[in-house]
Design a protein around this motif. Structure first.
Motif, short mmCIF file in Angstrom:
data_model
loop_
_atom_site.label_atom_id
_atom_site.label_comp_id
_atom_site.label_asym_id
_atom_site.label_seq_id
_atom_site.Cartn_x
_atom_site.Cartn_y
_atom_site.Cartn_z
N HIS A 201 10.77 -3.43 4.32
CA HIS A 201 9.58 -2.93 3.95
C HIS A 201 8.47 -4.23 3.55
O HIS A 201 7.52 -4.04 2.58
N TYR A 456 8.98 -1.41 -8.54
CA TYR A 456 8.17 -2.97 -8.31
C TYR A 456 8.41 -3.70 -9.51
O TYR A 456 8.58 -3.17 -10.67
N HIS A 461 3.73 -3.98 -9.07
CA HIS A 461 3.12 -2.67 -9.38
C HIS A 461 1.64 -2.69 -9.69
O HIS A 461 0.82 -2.07 -9.37
N THR A 464 -0.44 -3.02 -6.69
CA THR A 464 -0.37 -1.93 -5.92
C THR A 464 -1.34 -0.57 -6.59
O THR A 464 -2.14 -0.07 -5.91
N HIS A 468 -4.74 1.17 -4.75
CA HIS A 468 -4.83 2.52 -4.90
C HIS A 468 -6.24 2.88 -5.26
O HIS A 468 -6.99 3.52 -4.90
N ASP A 477 -7.36 7.45 0.91
CA ASP A 477 -5.97 8.50 1.02
C ASP A 477 -6.17 9.62 0.72
O ASP A 477 -6.52 10.10 -0.49
N ALA A 588 0.78 6.73 -8.81
CA ALA A 588 1.30 6.37 -7.41
C ALA A 588 1.76 4.98 -6.99
O ALA A 588 2.18 4.83 -6.35
N SER A 591 5.85 4.06 -7.94
CA SER A 591 6.92 4.14 -6.85
C SER A 591 6.51 4.88 -5.67
O SER A 591 5.65 6.02 -5.82
N PRO A 592 6.60 4.66 -4.20
CA PRO A 592 6.08 5.21 -2.95
C PRO A 592 6.66 6.81 -3.17
O PRO A 592 5.91 7.55 -2.57
N LYS A 593 7.86 7.14 -3.98
CA LYS A 593 8.27 8.57 -3.86
C LYS A 593 7.57 9.10 -4.98
O LYS A 593 7.96 10.51 -5.18
#
Length: 875
Positions: A201, A456, A461, A464, A468, A477, A588, A591-593
């Motif tokens: 990734h 992360y 993090h 990221t 967002h 998004d 968000a 973690s991507p999940k």
């Protein structure tokens, strides 16, 4: 006094030479290699230099290989034995394969075929894993022409036995341009690296990173080394320095990071006792101990220190790797006239270059100027490698923000308020500038948290989260239902970015990172002359950045008192808007999940309810009766519009508990009512529909109430591979359970609704016989033990006992807890399920069989012990 015994690995060659037969040789070889690895392990833990350890590992293998060759092949056989690949360059780890090439003409290969086979068998029996080839020079050329991997392995070779001139002859045969010309070799290896990075990734920030193959790993170092060898005919990276392709500082950095990565890989091989390249949870703690690291605090564990070192090394390797690839590409593409890009800047091959980059040594001013110029040219490919190198060498001249003059602090704030602020902050972080200007950010760079929740590092993090936030402004998004509506109302959007930058900046220091981060934010705001109102808002956001998440995920936000308490803490619409967006980005960005449609709705519902409460005024709280009346009215309007008879609806609702109109949304009430009306008075009704997102389901069950019902339902969900996110468990006045569940399939592929309905109906025929399945916990969970904790208190209305459970996540957890509650003859009225990596935080509202709160302390103590025993029994 007798002389000290010679270390066993130094006598290995002699002992092998004295072996009388193959059996004795095999035993001597195996024993020697085992002793050598044991000695290497001791030297590793004693801190011996990794260069020497790798050399000793290679020397021991050489002794065995040469001895086996001499035992199997006659002198003058005409064959050459070459080490290739990593073994060829003398870089061997305890469990690495040995790449070997037997070089000789086809006739000699045939004549000595049996002896060659015997040679490789001896090595295998001795415990050495080999990757071997038997080829002539012509066959080597043919194989290399068809496979760049073969060519690359043959580029690094040395003689173990035979003609010392063999490597030179092989190099001549494989030389460009006829075979893999430099440009073709470069493009192929670059594409290979991109594909390899994509498998991870495109980030080194994985919980279990690959030291060898992952981005920033050893393979990236080797790739640019091979490119340098092929493109310029040099023996290694250091030889690129005199050519001006690699700076002395860059070379020294790569050599330093190689030692870090090589030491990790060496220790990993020692621990795993097999070829293992992924730094998995099975080894991380033990490897940190082998490296001599120690836990400092609960939030600065030895394993976290080790992983921070890895991530920082990987980031450096990736940064310099990118520069070298750019320089190689530029050299291969030939001269191209630079394009002016403003005073003092130009574009070279599409990259932004500073004319006279020596100016960067003056400190922060030229750096901010460079970043502003970059902002104004959004289509450039990136920063030119020459400028990037000059910037890297000038980082020491950048002083922390308290030491900067007001004008430069103001210039930083101007960049933060530009439309490309997030891109600029990301560039500053990647280039090391942000860590110099804001030292607290430097402390969390590469910092991981040893759990499964934070995938992360803290700096990644944070970036990221900022990304967002940037997406909110661009409506980029669709997973965030109302974020793009809230964001334009922000008075000063850059305050949201600052809150994102500071919200986790104090992690790892000991103490509450929210409180410590708020102190940092206040100091930063004061130094940058932010107005007091902005300073107070920023500090509040950092200190309270978990408030909305905790409220939404751990409390019943359909309860007006919960909303009122939250609204009182928020106090006004501005704080609510900022906190909502920060919370969305924070969840968000963890973690991507982690982010899903259910969390999106929870936060949106809490936002809407709080906004309504603030609009009414905190002195005029919303009462449950108002919410229930509104829900009835909206649901009735919907049902009448769908053709249902009002009298029939009211008959159904007559048995509904009032609290149902508080906890369920009007749309849910309408869905349930329509199903009951269409069922024709069936005793048991099961309804299933897709809900909110891929893999999401909503289930409504109306069935005669009886003991064990909740336990049977959640056990069935568990068998179907569905996780419960939320459970609403109500009872009608006519003796029916009215249970509503929000479910999700972890992999995003839920069973068909009809299959879920059939399974639930089968379970409801005899709930007492339904038992949860037993499954082994995933491998990763075994390394993260959260002590089980069960607490009880009284709900706000005094009508329920509230039970909270914190423990390690495990398969079938909720079903197992439900079985315990069933055994104690307790009723579940509400359940809120939250999983944070390896940690579970579940909340239940309970009563006894008479729908009374559980007031017997002895019973609660017994229940606590039973649940802890059930949870711990799964480990």
């Amino acid at each position: 006094m007798s002389a000290a015994p010679t270390p066993p690995e130094l006598t290995l060659a002699a002992r092998l030479a004295s072996a009388a037969d193959d059996a004795a040789w095999r035993e001597a070889a195996k024993a020697g290699l085992v002793a050598n690895r044991a000695a290497l392990g001791q030297r590793f833990e004693a801190g011996e230099a990794i260069d020497r350890l790798i050399s000793r590992c290679c020397e021991a293998a050489d002794d065995v290989v040469r001895s086996a060759w001499a035992r199997c092949l006659p002198a003058g056989a005409g064959l050459d034995l070459l080490a290739t690949g990593g073994y060829g360059r003398g870089e061997l780890y305890p469990q690495s394969d040995l790449d070997l090439l037997v070089l000789g003409e086809p006739g000699l290969q045939k004549a000595h075929e049996a002896a060659i086979g015997h040679f490789f068998s001896l090595l295998w029996d001795a415990g050495l894993h080999t990757s071997q080839a038997v080829r002539s020079l012509a066959q080597c050329v043919e194989a290399a022409a068809g496979d760049i991997t073969v060519l690359t392995a043959l580029m690094e070779c040395r003689v173990l036995a035979g003609d010392p001139a063999a490597p030179a002859a092989l190099a001549t045969a494989l030389a460009p341009p006829a075979l893999w010309p430099p440009a073709a070799y470069f493009e192929a290896k670059r594409a290979e690296q991109r594909q390899r990075h994509a498998r991870f990734h495109d980030t080194a920030h994985n919980l279990e990173p690959s030291i060898k193959e992952g981005p920033g790993g050893l393979r990236d170092l080797q790739t640019v080394t091979w490119m340098g060898m092929r493109l310029y005919g040099v023996p290694g990276l250091r030889a690129l320095v005199p050519l001006g392709l690699l700076g002395e500082d860059e070379c020294a950095s790569l050599e330093r990071e190689w030692r870090v990565l090589a030491r990790l890989r060496f220790g990993l091989h020692l621990l795993a006792r097999r070829r293992e390249e992924r730094l998995g949870f099975d080894y991380q703690k033990n490897l940190a101990t082998m490296l001599g690291l120690k836990d400092e605090r609960r939030d600065n564990l030895a394993v976290e220190q080790m992983m921070q070192g890895f991530f920082r090394s990987a980031a450096t390797v990736m940064r310099i790797n990118d520069r070298l690839l750019q320089r190689f590409e530029e050299q291969l593409s030939g001269r191209e006239a630079p394009v002016p890009a403003g005073e003092g800047y130009e574009l070279r091959h599409g990259y932004l270059a500073m004319v006279g980059p020596g100016r960067l040594r003056e400190g922060l001013g030229p750096v901010l100027e460079l970043l502003a110029t970059w902002d104004a040219l959004p289509d450039v490919r990136g920063l030119h490698s020459e400028t990037a190198r000059a910037l890297g060498e000038s980082l020491g001249a950048i002083r922390p923000y308290p030491e900067q003059p007001p004008a430069l602090r103001q210039r930083f704030m101007e960049l933060l308020q530009s439309p490309l602020a997030v891109a600029t902050l990301t560039r500053m972080a990647r280039l090391g500038v942000l860590a110099r200007y804001l030292p607290a950010f430097g402390k969390v760079s590469g910092r991981m948290q040893y759990d499964l929740f934070h995938v992360y590092t803290v700096d990644q993090h944070t970036l990221t989260v900022l990304a967002h936030m940037d997406g909110f402004a661009r409506r980029a998004d669709e997973r965030f239902a109302i974020a793009h509506e809230v964001q334009p109302r922000l008075r000063k959007p850059h305050l949201l970015l600052l809150a994102g930058l500071f919200h986790d900046i104090a992690k790892g220091r000991g103490g509450d990172h929210s409180e410590l981060g708020a102190v940092d934010a206040r100091e930063f705001a004061a130094a940058h002359a932010l107005p007091q109102a902005d300073t107070d808002l920023l500090a509040w956001l950092v200190e309270q950045h978990l408030l909305m998440s905790v409220t939404a995920q751990r409390q019943d936000i359909s309860d007006p008192e919960v909303v009122a308490r939250f609204a009182n803490k928020v106090a006004d619409r501005e704080h609510l808007d900022y906190l909502y967006l920060l919370t969305c980005a924070d969840i968000a960005g963890t973690s991507p999940k982690l982010w899903n449609a259910w969390k999106d709705r929870l936060l949106a519902d809490l936002y809407a309810a709080t906004r309504f409460a603030l609009r009414r005024g905190l002195e005029n709280p919303v009462h449950a009766t108002e919410i229930m009346a509104e829900t009835r009215a909206v649901a009735m309007e919907r049902l009448l519009g769908e053709g249902l008879d009002e009298a029939a609806v009211r008959r159904i609702w007559a048995a509904y508990p009032d609290v149902g109109f508080l906890r369920y949304r009007p749309e849910q009430i309408a869905w349930q009512t329509r199903g009951i009306a269409e069922s024709g008075g069936a005793e048991t009704l099961v309804m299933v529909r897709p809900h909110l997102q891929d893999g999401g389901l909503e289930v409504f069950v109306r069935t005669p109430d009886r003991d064990g019902l909740f336990a049977a339902l959640v056990a069935t969900f568990d068998r179907l591979g569905l996780n419960v996110l939320e459970a609403r468990v109500l009872n009608s006045s006519d003796g029916h359970a009215l249970d509503n569940f929000q479910l999700i399939a972890p992999q995003g592929h839920a069973p068909e609704p009809a299959a879920v309905e059939a399974a639930l109906k089968a379970a409801l025929r005899d709930p007492a016989k339904v038992r949860p399945p037993r499954r082994a916990a995933p491998r990763q969970l075994r390394h993260f033990r959260v002590p089980a904790r069960v607490d009880f208190d009284l709900s706000a209305d005094g009508r329920r006992t509230r039970m909270s459970l914190v423990c390690t996540d495990q398969p079938g957890l909720l079903a197992g807890v439900a079985q315990v509650l069933r055994r104690f003859r307790l009723r579940v009225h509400d359940a809120r399920i939250a999983t944070f990596g390896e940690k579970v935080e579940d909340f239940f509202l309970l009563t006894d069989e008479r729908d009374q709160p559980v007031g017997d302390q002895a019973l609660l103590d017994e229940l606590r012990a039973a649940i802890v025993a059930a949870v711990d029994g799964e480990h």
